[in-house]
Design an enzyme around this catalytic site. Structure first.
Site, PDB file in Angstrom:
ATOM      1  N   LYS A 192      40.108  35.759  30.583  1.00 32.57           N
ATOM      2  CA  LYS A 192      40.008  34.356  30.236  1.00 32.57           C
ATOM      3  C   LYS A 192      38.726  33.933  31.251  1.00 32.57           C
ATOM      4  CE  LYS A 192      40.963  30.692  32.075  1.00 32.57           C
ATOM      5  NZ  LYS A 192      39.771  29.637  31.698  1.00 32.57           N
ATOM      6  N   SER A 245      38.006  29.628  43.003  1.00 30.74           N
ATOM      7  CA  SER A 245      38.494  28.769  44.028  1.00 30.74           C
ATOM      8  C   SER A 245      39.738  29.557  45.198  1.00 30.74           C
ATOM      9  CB  SER A 245      38.463  27.352  43.660  1.00 30.74           C
ATOM     10  OG  SER A 245      39.638  27.537  43.274  1.00 30.74           O
ATOM     11  N   THR A 246      39.421  29.088  46.588  1.00 30.70           N
ATOM     12  CA  THR A 246      40.679  29.611  47.070  1.00 30.70           C
ATOM     13  C   THR A 246      41.992  28.986  46.766  1.00 30.70           C
ATOM     14  OG1 THR A 246      39.235  30.253  49.125  1.00 30.70           O
ATOM     15  CG2 THR A 246      41.368  29.848  49.632  1.00 30.70           C
ATOM     16  N   GLU A 247      41.773  27.713  46.515  1.00 31.74           N
ATOM     17  CA  GLU A 247      43.107  27.047  46.143  1.00 31.74           C
ATOM     18  C   GLU A 247      43.636  27.478  45.130  1.00 31.74           C
ATOM     19  OE1 GLU A 247      39.961  25.754  46.563  1.00 31.74           O
ATOM     20  OE2 GLU A 247      40.653  24.904  48.509  1.00 31.74           O
ATOM     21  N   GLY A 249      43.365  30.733  43.808  1.00 32.70           N
ATOM     22  CA  GLY A 249      43.762  31.894  44.240  1.00 32.70           C
ATOM     23  C   GLY A 249      45.206  31.529  45.189  1.00 32.70           C
ATOM     24  N   GLU A 266      39.003  37.361  44.666  1.00 34.76           N
ATOM     25  CA  GLU A 266      37.416  37.086  45.005  1.00 34.76           C
ATOM     26  C   GLU A 266      37.289  35.586  45.245  1.00 34.76           C
ATOM     27  OE1 GLU A 266      34.240  36.122  45.791  1.00 34.76           O
ATOM     28  OE2 GLU A 266      33.803  37.218  43.943  1.00 34.76           O
ATOM     29  N   CYS A 300      29.434  32.379  45.401  1.00 35.45           N
ATOM     30  CA  CYS A 300      30.604  32.344  46.369  1.00 35.45           C
ATOM     31  C   CYS A 300      29.892  32.744  47.694  1.00 35.45           C
ATOM     32  CB  CYS A 300      31.719  33.107  45.666  1.00 35.45           C
ATOM     33  SG  CYS A 300      31.187  34.653  45.185  1.00 35.45           S
ATOM     34  N   GLU A 397      33.422  24.441  51.448  1.00 37.97           N
ATOM     35  CA  GLU A 397      32.365  25.233  50.430  1.00 37.97           C
ATOM     36  C   GLU A 397      31.928  24.107  49.435  1.00 37.97           C
ATOM     37  OE1 GLU A 397      34.031  27.515  47.246  1.00 37.97           O
ATOM     38  OE2 GLU A 397      32.620  29.152  47.682  1.00 37.97           O
TER      39      GLU A 397
END
Ligand code: NDP
Length: 791
Positions: A192, A245-247, A249, A266, A300, A397
């Site tokens: 996607k 994004s970490t969120e 992730g 990542e 990133c 970030e």
């Protein structure tokens, strides 16, 4: 205007790249783009669509299908059907397909570059010279892995059907990073692309069709985050590879917990760019331009935190501002501009908000005085100087063209500031003293380090982060391993349900005279709660007691492990010696340990002795690998090298399985120690006594205090504390399926790396399943250190 007048003025003229072909491609799809499933283009089952816009003008570019559950089902079914035949092709046949895709990308490079620029807003200079050539290189490199994979990865199988979710900042390059290794390894894909930037993925689908890729090998479902979450949660998918994004992730880690899906993440970054007084200043300033104004800073691994040594800070920032004055922001199809458009008004608003927060928190703002186009999503190159290390601008970030700067005095302070971040993706170090630069490279917490360079990437060199920047690597051999599973674990069957607790049938006469304590910081310690647990033989006879470890004990053990960082710094030879010595000392007590195993598990004397002997051999094997499971030297296409270093993960929790109480404990703990990790181990819950007996072996060896800590008790309870502990970097859980699920679900706080057996029973006597790279790989993380050379 005369030619001579250009020499007076020296201004740039417009140098627009033609968009004719790209517009023709879009016009061919004026009725709307569809998903690419099973080798053909299909409309969304639910009929929903969405629009994508051109960030530079705000104009609509195309309409796309929005993937729903039925679309994802269809894509997964097609990928499943295609996977067996695709994996059965010879490596050479798969290599030919990947090679054909590489050639297709090269033949259509200009079209891909222009479509990417229209859709994302990034300068044509970058898509033409960086994104698309690197993507082609990725397919070439991985055609090579397909060709040699049968020999190079003889102990591995493809993972199966892979779900891949990618972001908008490098739409086509991220596709290449994900698709090429997956296909080379024999997997099939459901991908996607990001909602803002799906067009090059759909153009790639056309190229796959034209290149004769078998139907179902690649499936592309367009849509938004909801479509992504349907892929992440789909039961028919064996692995998720995510960049973003970490969120998100974290959400994906939770959605996949306990499903048995492999996962690589990542995620975000806030990477330091460290300039020492003796750096080549002009080089470092050009480095900053590439670090933070490349791709509008929507990178990133952008070098978004400038750390500059105090003695040169003032002149350095003055020269940097002068350089900023020359940057040009404008229509991304113009070949002479440095920065294009921000991907979307939502992102533009976020950047602006975070810059305002930085100013409100006391930072000084400087923005390049370049004119911005009157419409479209543009933001000037921005510098926030004098930011406080804990401020929002220094920690968040921003994902835009915003550099924050701080100063440092000593190398130690530089390292402290660099590591003062929840992220750990990349770092760039500038110094003409190679010894200093490499020393700092070793000390910064990052998956990728560039020495006197920045933003270098190659298909052959691993890329990925530590800490909250995620786990797993993309590129190179390490990247291939993320798309393979070890054959040694294929034979595992679900672990039989634990026998219900035996009915106490009395006390063994000589066994209950002492309660085994915990082993924390090199000493035997009473459990904090002062409770103990009975230990029964398999016949229900109580044969001893162990301390009931609690949350507090785990915290103490983690603290002791954290302090024992000398173990991580010890030489590999030194660690090997200690492990050999452990083996020697265990051997001296072999009969005693065998008797204990028999008492706990009713194993025959011969079997018990075999388990002890296998444990000694495991210790020797870990000792042997301590100085042999090393990194590599990559030779990417530049003058220089990229070192792939094996670094310890840090403090690792180990929940041992119920079975093979001594051998499983040793098989899990020893490779972690060999690679320099510090360990907090929870021994087999029903049979903990051979681990507590092991204290004496530890006490008579040279394992430094805190390198190995042992806390007995309920695996279920202690797992919660270990999984939620932010100072634990990785957690291995072998045991009940529910235990693995819990560990994965609760590990999202600091995004620790997890290794679970998903409730499957390992044959601990089988070296193919328990010895060598199969576990060592999880005991290290690869740090890629780029060292270009030459004047
Ligand atoms: P996301 O993490 O939301 O997007 C990455 C991909 O995940 C996209 O394809 C997105 O879909 C998809 N996605 C979104 N939600 C879910 C979900 N719940 N389950 C599965 N997939 C999901 O990043 P954004 O694009 O929203 O950007 C937000 C911020 O993230 C940026 O401002 C930036 O700071 C950071 N970011 C970091 C990146 C990195 O490489 N480190 C890359 C991109 C963003 P879709 O976007 O189509 O809705």
């Amino acid at each position: 205007m005369s030619v001579a007048s250009y020499f007076d003025d020296m201004s740039y003229g417009a140098a627009p790249e033609s968009d004719t072909e790209a517009r023709a491609f879009l016009a061919r799809h004026a009725g709307g783009f569809r998903h690419f499933i099973n080798g053909g283009f299909v409309a969304s089952k639910g009929g929903e669509t969405f629009e994508t816009f051109e960030p530079a003008t705000g104009r609509a570019l195309a309409r796309l299908a929005k993937g729903d559950a039925a679309d994802v089902d269809a894509a997964v079914a097609a990928a499943r059907k295609a996977q067996g035949p695709w994996a059965k092709l010879s490596g050479h046949q798969r290599a030919r397909h990947l090679y054909a895709l590489a050639r297709m990308i090269q033949r259509h490079a200009r079209l891909l570059a222009v479509v990417e620029t229209l859709d994302n807003g990034k300068p044509i200079r970058e898509t033409r010279d960086i994104d698309i050539p690197l993507a082609a290189r990725h397919f070439y490199h991985h055609a090579g892995w397909a060709q040699v994979g049968e020999r190079e990865f003889a102990d591995h199988l493809p993972v199966g059907v892979v779900g891949q979710i990618i972001p908008w900042n490098f739409p086509f390059l991220m596709l290449a990073w994900k698709v090429a290794p997956a296909l080379a390894a024999g997997n099939t894909v459901v991908l996607k692309p990001a909602e803002y930037t799906s067009l090059t993925a759909l153009l790639f689908a056309e190229l796959c069709e034209a290149a004769g890729l078998p139907p179902g090998v690649i499936n592309i479902v367009t849509g938004d985050g909801e479509t992504g979450s349907l892929i992440a949660a789909h039961a028919g998918i064996d692995k998720i590879a995510f960049t973003g994004s970490t969120e998100v992730g974290r959400l994906i880690r939770q959605a996949t917990a306990g499903s048995g899906k492999a996962l690589t993440l990542e995620l975000g970054g806030k990477s330091p760019f460290i300039v020492f007084e003796d750096a080549d200043i002009d080089g470092a300033i050009e480095g900053i331009v590439d670090a933070i104004w490349f791709n509008q800073g929507e990178v990133c691994c952008a070098g978004s935190r400038l750390l500059v040594q105090e003695g040169i800070a003032e002149t350095f920032l003055a020269r940097l501002k002068r350089r900023m004055e020359t940057l040009r922001v404008g229509p991304p199809l113009d070949k002479c501009i440095d920065m294009g458009a921000i991907v979307d008004p939502v992102q533009l608003e976020r950047i602006d908000r975070l810059v305002k927060a930085g100013v409100a928190e006391g930072a000084s703002l400087y923005q390049a005085p370049c004119p911005l186009p009157a419409s479209g999503c543009f933001y000037p190159p921005t510098l926030l100087s004098g930011v406080q290390p804990a401020s929002t601008a220094a920690q968040e970030e921003i994902f835009g063209p915003v550099l924050v700067s701080m100063t440092f005095r000593t190398p130690d302070e530089a390292v402290m500031l660099a590591n003062n971040s929840r992220y750990g993706l990349a770092a760039s170090i500038w110094s003409e003293t190679i010894g200093l630069a490499l020393d700092i490279a070793a000390k910064v917490q990052a998956g990728v380090v560039w020495v006197n360079a920045t933003n270098l990437f190659d298909a052959g060199a691993g890329f990925g982060g530590v800490k909250e920047s995620g786990f797993g690597r993309e590129g190179g051999r390490e990247g291939m391993l993320e798309y393979l599973k070890p054959k040694g674990w294929e034979k595992r069957k679900p672990r039989p349900a634990a026998a219900s607790a035996p009915n106490p049938a009395g006390f063994a006469p000589a066994g209950v005279d002492r309660t085994a304590k915990l082993f924390i910081g090199g000493k035997q310690a009473r459990p904090d709660g002062n409770y103990s647990l009975p230990v029964y033989s398999s016949k229900g006879v109580q044969i001893g007691e162990v301390g009931e470890g609690s949350r507090k004990d785990i915290r103490n053990a983690v603290e002791a492990a954290r302090k024992a960082d000398g173990w991580s710094k010890a030489s590999a030879h030194n660690r090997a010696q200690v492990l050999y010595y452990l083996g020697e000392n265990l051997s001296a007590r072999a009969d005693e340990f065998a008797a204990r195993l028999t008492a706990m598990t009713s194993a025959s004397a011969a079997k018990a002795l075999a388990e002890v002997e296998a444990s000694i051999s495991r210790l020797f094997s870990a000792a042997a690998y301590a100085d042999k499971y090393e990194g590599r030297v990559h030779v990417p296409p530049l003058r220089g090298v990229a070192l792939a270093l094996h670094e310890p993960v840090g403090v690792v929790g180990v929940l041992c399985p119920p079975e093979a109480p001594l051998l499983a404990f040793v098989s899990l703990v020893a490779p972690l120690l060999a690679m320099g990790n510090r360990v907090v181990a929870v021994p087999s819950e029903p049979h903990p006594l051979s681990a507590t007996d092991f204290y004496q072996v530890l006490e008579t060896s040279d394992v430094p205090a805190g390198a190995l800590n042992i806390v007995t008790g309920s695996a279920e309870t202690l797992a919660t504390t270990l999984a939620e502990h932010d100072d634990v970097d990785a957690l291995w859980a072998f045991g009940a399926k529910a235990l693995g699920e819990k560990v994965e679900r609760l590990s999202t706080g600091n995004l620790k790396r997890t290794l679970t057996d998903n409730g499957l029973l390992t044959d601990w006597h089988d070296p193919a399943a328990t010895e060598g790279e199969i576990l060592l790989r999880h005991a290290v993380q690869v740090k890629t250190v780029w060292i270009p050379y030459g004047e």
